[in-house]
Write a protein that holds these residues in place. Structure first.
Motif, PDB file in Angstrom:
ATOM      1  N   ARG A 138     -13.767  -0.686  -0.755  1.00 20.87           N
ATOM      2  CA  ARG A 138     -13.487   0.039  -1.997  1.00 20.87           C
ATOM      3  C   ARG A 138     -12.130  -0.351  -2.556  1.00 20.87           C
ATOM      4  O   ARG A 138     -11.983  -0.599  -3.756  1.00 20.87           O
ATOM      5  CB  ARG A 138     -13.545   1.545  -1.710  1.00 20.87           C
ATOM      6  N   GLN A 139     -11.123  -0.424  -1.698  1.00 21.18           N
ATOM      7  CA  GLN A 139      -9.779  -0.801  -2.137  1.00 21.18           C
ATOM      8  C   GLN A 139      -9.740  -2.242  -2.628  1.00 21.18           C
ATOM      9  O   GLN A 139      -9.075  -2.558  -3.627  1.00 21.18           O
ATOM     10  CB  GLN A 139      -8.777  -0.610  -0.995  1.00 21.18           C
ATOM     11  N   LEU A 140     -10.467  -3.133  -1.946  1.00 21.10           N
ATOM     12  CA  LEU A 140     -10.517  -4.535  -2.369  1.00 21.10           C
ATOM     13  C   LEU A 140     -11.174  -4.657  -3.741  1.00 21.10           C
ATOM     14  O   LEU A 140     -10.706  -5.429  -4.596  1.00 21.10           O
ATOM     15  CB  LEU A 140     -11.295  -5.365  -1.342  1.00 21.10           C
ATOM     16  N   PHE A 141     -12.226  -3.896  -3.953  1.00 21.83           N
ATOM     17  CA  PHE A 141     -12.919  -3.928  -5.244  1.00 21.83           C
ATOM     18  C   PHE A 141     -11.995  -3.477  -6.367  1.00 21.83           C
ATOM     19  O   PHE A 141     -11.882  -4.139  -7.411  1.00 21.83           O
ATOM     20  CB  PHE A 141     -14.164  -3.044  -5.189  1.00 21.83           C
ATOM     21  N   LEU A 142     -11.315  -2.361  -6.180  1.00 20.43           N
ATOM     22  CA  LEU A 142     -10.428  -1.841  -7.220  1.00 20.43           C
ATOM     23  C   LEU A 142      -9.271  -2.796  -7.484  1.00 20.43           C
ATOM     24  O   LEU A 142      -8.879  -3.010  -8.643  1.00 20.43           O
ATOM     25  CB  LEU A 142      -9.897  -0.461  -6.817  1.00 20.43           C
ATOM     26  N   TRP A 143      -8.713  -3.389  -6.423  1.00 27.82           N
ATOM     27  CA  TRP A 143      -7.612  -4.334  -6.594  1.00 27.82           C
ATOM     28  C   TRP A 143      -8.082  -5.571  -7.353  1.00 27.82           C
ATOM     29  O   TRP A 143      -7.393  -6.068  -8.252  1.00 27.82           O
ATOM     30  CB  TRP A 143      -7.059  -4.731  -5.225  1.00 27.82           C
ATOM     31  N   SER A 144      -9.260  -6.078  -6.990  1.00 24.51           N
ATOM     32  CA  SER A 144      -9.781  -7.276  -7.645  1.00 24.51           C
ATOM     33  C   SER A 144     -10.090  -7.020  -9.114  1.00 24.51           C
ATOM     34  O   SER A 144      -9.800  -7.850  -9.985  1.00 24.51           O
ATOM     35  CB  SER A 144     -11.045  -7.763  -6.929  1.00 24.51           C
ATOM     36  N   GLU A 145     -10.678  -5.864  -9.405  1.00 24.42           N
ATOM     37  CA  GLU A 145     -10.992  -5.538 -10.791  1.00 24.42           C
ATOM     38  C   GLU A 145      -9.714  -5.367 -11.605  1.00 24.42           C
ATOM     39  O   GLU A 145      -9.651  -5.757 -12.780  1.00 24.42           O
ATOM     40  CB  GLU A 145     -11.829  -4.251 -10.855  1.00 24.42           C
ATOM     41  N   SER A 146      -8.688  -4.798 -10.994  1.00 28.22           N
ATOM     42  CA  SER A 146      -7.415  -4.651 -11.684  1.00 28.22           C
ATOM     43  C   SER A 146      -6.808  -6.013 -11.999  1.00 28.22           C
ATOM     44  O   SER A 146      -6.230  -6.222 -13.076  1.00 28.22           O
ATOM     45  CB  SER A 146      -6.445  -3.829 -10.829  1.00 28.22           C
ATOM     46  N   LEU A 147      -6.968  -6.957 -11.069  1.00 31.07           N
ATOM     47  CA  LEU A 147      -6.449  -8.308 -11.282  1.00 31.07           C
ATOM     48  C   LEU A 147      -7.192  -9.003 -12.417  1.00 31.07           C
ATOM     49  O   LEU A 147      -6.579  -9.667 -13.275  1.00 31.07           O
ATOM     50  CB  LEU A 147      -6.590  -9.122  -9.991  1.00 31.07           C
ATOM     51  N   LEU A 148      -8.517  -8.868 -12.451  1.00 24.10           N
ATOM     52  CA  LEU A 148      -9.297  -9.452 -13.532  1.00 24.10           C
ATOM     53  C   LEU A 148      -8.891  -8.870 -14.882  1.00 24.10           C
ATOM     54  O   LEU A 148      -8.747  -9.582 -15.879  1.00 24.10           O
ATOM     55  CB  LEU A 148     -10.793  -9.210 -13.303  1.00 24.10           C
ATOM     56  N   SER A 149      -8.723  -7.569 -14.914  1.00 18.82           N
ATOM     57  CA  SER A 149      -8.379  -6.897 -16.167  1.00 18.82           C
ATOM     58  C   SER A 149      -6.991  -7.300 -16.650  1.00 18.82           C
ATOM     59  O   SER A 149      -6.743  -7.366 -17.860  1.00 18.82           O
ATOM     60  CB  SER A 149      -8.446  -5.374 -15.988  1.00 18.82           C
ATOM     61  N   ARG A 150      -6.080  -7.549 -15.705  1.00 19.24           N
ATOM     62  CA  ARG A 150      -4.717  -7.923 -16.096  1.00 19.24           C
ATOM     63  C   ARG A 150      -4.721  -9.201 -16.952  1.00 19.24           C
ATOM     64  O   ARG A 150      -3.893  -9.351 -17.859  1.00 19.24           O
ATOM     65  CB  ARG A 150      -3.855  -8.128 -14.858  1.00 19.24           C
ATOM     66  N   ALA A 151      -5.647 -10.111 -16.674  1.00 14.94           N
ATOM     67  CA  ALA A 151      -5.729 -11.341 -17.469  1.00 14.94           C
ATOM     68  C   ALA A 151      -6.018 -11.034 -18.929  1.00 14.94           C
ATOM     69  O   ALA A 151      -5.603 -11.782 -19.827  1.00 14.94           O
ATOM     70  CB  ALA A 151      -6.808 -12.256 -16.896  1.00 14.94           C
ATOM     71  N   ALA A 152      -6.718  -9.921 -19.189  1.00 14.82           N
ATOM     72  CA  ALA A 152      -7.065  -9.566 -20.564  1.00 14.82           C
ATOM     73  C   ALA A 152      -5.844  -9.210 -21.396  1.00 14.82           C
ATOM     74  O   ALA A 152      -5.914  -9.205 -22.629  1.00 14.82           O
ATOM     75  CB  ALA A 152      -8.047  -8.395 -20.560  1.00 14.82           C
ATOM     76  N   LEU A 153      -4.717  -8.930 -20.750  1.00 13.24           N
ATOM     77  CA  LEU A 153      -3.498  -8.588 -21.480  1.00 13.24           C
ATOM     78  C   LEU A 153      -2.924  -9.790 -22.224  1.00 13.24           C
ATOM     79  O   LEU A 153      -1.999  -9.638 -23.025  1.00 13.24           O
ATOM     80  CB  LEU A 153      -2.452  -8.017 -20.522  1.00 13.24           C
ATOM     81  N   GLN A 154      -3.467 -10.992 -21.964  1.00 12.67           N
ATOM     82  CA  GLN A 154      -3.024 -12.188 -22.673  1.00 12.67           C
ATOM     83  C   GLN A 154      -3.737 -12.363 -24.007  1.00 12.67           C
ATOM     84  O   GLN A 154      -3.495 -13.339 -24.718  1.00 12.67           O
ATOM     85  CB  GLN A 154      -3.269 -13.426 -21.802  1.00 12.67           C
ATOM     86  N   ALA A 155      -4.591 -11.429 -24.365  1.00 18.46           N
ATOM     87  CA  ALA A 155      -5.329 -11.530 -25.619  1.00 18.46           C
ATOM     88  C   ALA A 155      -4.381 -11.425 -26.813  1.00 18.46           C
ATOM     89  O   ALA A 155      -3.261 -10.919 -26.709  1.00 18.46           O
ATOM     90  CB  ALA A 155      -6.390 -10.434 -25.696  1.00 18.46           C
ATOM     91  N   ASP A 156      -4.845 -11.899 -27.958  1.00 21.20           N
ATOM     92  CA  ASP A 156      -4.033 -11.853 -29.171  1.00 21.20           C
ATOM     93  C   ASP A 156      -3.844 -10.430 -29.673  1.00 21.20           C
ATOM     94  O   ASP A 156      -2.869 -10.135 -30.363  1.00 21.20           O
ATOM     95  CB  ASP A 156      -4.689 -12.706 -30.256  1.00 21.20           C
ATOM     96  N   ALA A 157      -4.782  -9.543 -29.359  1.00 22.61           N
ATOM     97  CA  ALA A 157      -4.651  -8.132 -29.702  1.00 22.61           C
ATOM     98  C   ALA A 157      -5.431  -7.321 -28.685  1.00 22.61           C
ATOM     99  O   ALA A 157      -6.454  -7.769 -28.159  1.00 22.61           O
ATOM    100  CB  ALA A 157      -5.163  -7.856 -31.115  1.00 22.61           C
ATOM    101  N   THR A 158      -4.944  -6.120 -28.415  1.00 24.00           N
ATOM    102  CA  THR A 158      -5.581  -5.236 -27.441  1.00 24.00           C
ATOM    103  C   THR A 158      -5.937  -3.917 -28.112  1.00 24.00           C
ATOM    104  O   THR A 158      -5.074  -3.256 -28.685  1.00 24.00           O
ATOM    105  CB  THR A 158      -4.648  -4.964 -26.247  1.00 24.00           C
ATOM    106  N   VAL A 159      -7.207  -3.561 -28.035  1.00 25.86           N
ATOM    107  CA  VAL A 159      -7.705  -2.303 -28.603  1.00 25.86           C
ATOM    108  C   VAL A 159      -8.082  -1.382 -27.457  1.00 25.86           C
ATOM    109  O   VAL A 159      -8.689  -1.812 -26.467  1.00 25.86           O
ATOM    110  CB  VAL A 159      -8.934  -2.545 -29.506  1.00 25.86           C
ATOM    111  N   VAL A 160      -7.716  -0.116 -27.566  1.00 22.89           N
ATOM    112  CA  VAL A 160      -8.126   0.903 -26.587  1.00 22.89           C
ATOM    113  C   VAL A 160      -8.871   1.997 -27.336  1.00 22.89           C
ATOM    114  O   VAL A 160      -8.583   2.268 -28.498  1.00 22.89           O
ATOM    115  CB  VAL A 160      -6.917   1.482 -25.821  1.00 22.89           C
ATOM    116  N   VAL A 161      -9.826   2.638 -26.659  1.00 21.47           N
ATOM    117  CA  VAL A 161     -10.689   3.592 -27.348  1.00 21.47           C
ATOM    118  C   VAL A 161     -10.187   5.026 -27.286  1.00 21.47           C
ATOM    119  O   VAL A 161     -10.817   5.918 -27.854  1.00 21.47           O
ATOM    120  CB  VAL A 161     -12.135   3.519 -26.803  1.00 21.47           C
TER     121      VAL A 161
END
Length: 388
Positions: A138-161
């Motif tokens: 469970r901890q590995l999954f959450l850490w890995s997903e957090s790492l994947l999501s961090r890459a999205a911060l390089q986008a030209d714009a970030t929208v949150v709902v």
């Protein structure tokens, strides 16, 4: 091929500007993110401002790799990257965990990428693990997903709902840049008939002849608190209240509940086509939504738009406001008390009117306008950056 050569092969469109929108599943798939994308495709397409919209999905449904945690997200990012090549002047990615693939293509082709965060995957509520190996996984999954999501911060714009997602991202990732908050919208369909209790043939929804009709909607049982909803109804029934509960979006086999907790008063509808959900809301009295983690849930917005009061957890407080009852913590008895309070027709009548009024604060026209503003900004920025 170098990024420079690849970029030279890309030409900005001389005609109407276009955006290619990506999701994990097709637009007719049952799920909140897909319903948001489906509405945005429609409302962005109505624009007179020149934006054309196309859509691509990573999977045809919840089959194959899509069923495998983490691995399914990695495959989805790769598929989306391959399928957006040559499409759109701007790329809109629904889901930060899939953004790294489209971001790579966007950099090579000099197309701006906008990511939409429908929550923070690394913070989502997962069913607790009992064994050490399960806790580690469970901890590995959450850490890995957090790492994947961090890459999205390089986008030209970030929208949150939602504002809550923005605060969570700023805390988790120490973000200093701008986050554009664009809440989801909702279509105001045909509301339930809200007559005064004195004129209603159903003089009391808690009478033996007319049970209180409760509905729960979701595709993730634990995160959306299905176990709490069922237990709350069991407690209320033990107190003598007549209640029926309809579960939409998930099968009894995948709910993970004890068979003893599921009586004849509980109806399982499983997956319901998007066009039928509005009619379902109109046939019920209350949405019971004891969710453990949320961003901007469509189930709550759709229920409000149908005139249903909502009994929900504090994570949806900003949506409900005065249109229902809020319960702190995970006490099924507290939810049962809220059910008992809303069984009183006069109170439910007042909250039904408040629900309709609250829903009017969320429109797809306003949401689409927010996205068009983001597209215009990133489009102009990228054109200036690469003008030769």
């Amino acid at each position: 091929m170098s990024s420079v050569r690849a970029a030279r092969r890309w030409r900005w469109s001389a005609g109407p500007k276009s955006v290619v929108m990506t999701t994990r599943y097709p637009l007719d798939h049952p799920g909140g993110v897909e319903s948001v994308a489906r509405a945005l495709v429609e409302f962005l397409g109505r624009s007179d401002e020149g934006w054309r919209v196309s859509h691509v999905a990573a999977y045809s449904g919840r089959v194959g790799a899509a069923r495998i945690p983490l691995f399914g997200d990695l495959v989805a990012a790769g598929r989306l990257a391959a399928r957006i090549i040559g499409k759109g002047d701007v790329v809109l990615v629904h889901g930060a965990e899939y953004a790294w693939g489209p971001l790579l293509v966007g950099r090579l082709t000099r197309r701006p990428v906008v990511t939409v965060w429908h929550g923070v995957r690394g913070s989502e509520a997962l069913r607790p693990a009992k064994r050490p190996i399960g806790k580690a996984a469970r901890q590995l999954f959450l850490w890995s997903e957090s790492l994947l999501s961090r890459a999205a911060l390089q986008a030209d714009a970030t929208v949150v709902v939602s504002p809550a997602v923005a605060i969570e991202m700023q805390s988790r990732y120490d973000i200093r840049g701008e986050l554009k908050v664009i809440p989801n919208g909702v279509a105001m369909g045909t509301p339930r008939r809200i007559s005064h209790p004195n004129d209603d043939v159903r003089s009391s929804a808690s009478s033996n002849d007319f049970p209180l009709r409760v509905i729960w909607v979701g595709t993730c049982a634990y995160k959306k608190g299905l176990d709490l909803a069922v237990e709350a109804c069991n407690v209320a029934r033990a107190w003598g209240q007549d209640i029926s509960l309809t579960v939409v979006g998930i099968s009894v086999e995948s709910a993970g509940l004890e068979p003893a907790s599921c009586g004849s008063w509980l109806t399982w509808l499983g997956t319901v086509p998007p066009g039928e959900i509005d009619a379902l809301y109109r046939r019920h009295d209350i949405l019971l939504f004891p969710s453990r983690y949320e961003a901007c849930p469509m189930a709550v917005l759709e229920a409000l738009a149908a005139g249903l009061p909502v009994i929900g957890s504090t994570v949806v407080q900003w949506l409900i406001e005065g249109a229902g009852e809020l319960v702190a913590g995970e006490d099924a008895g507290a939810y049962a008390e809220a059910l008992r309070a809303l069984a009183e027709p006069e109170r439910r009548h007042r909250l039904s009117s408040a629900a309709l009024e609250r829903a009017r604060a969320f429109s797809w026209e306003s949401s689409a306008a927010g996205y068009r503003e983001v597209f215009d900004v990133v489009d102009k920025q990228r054109r200036r950056r690469y003008r030769q």
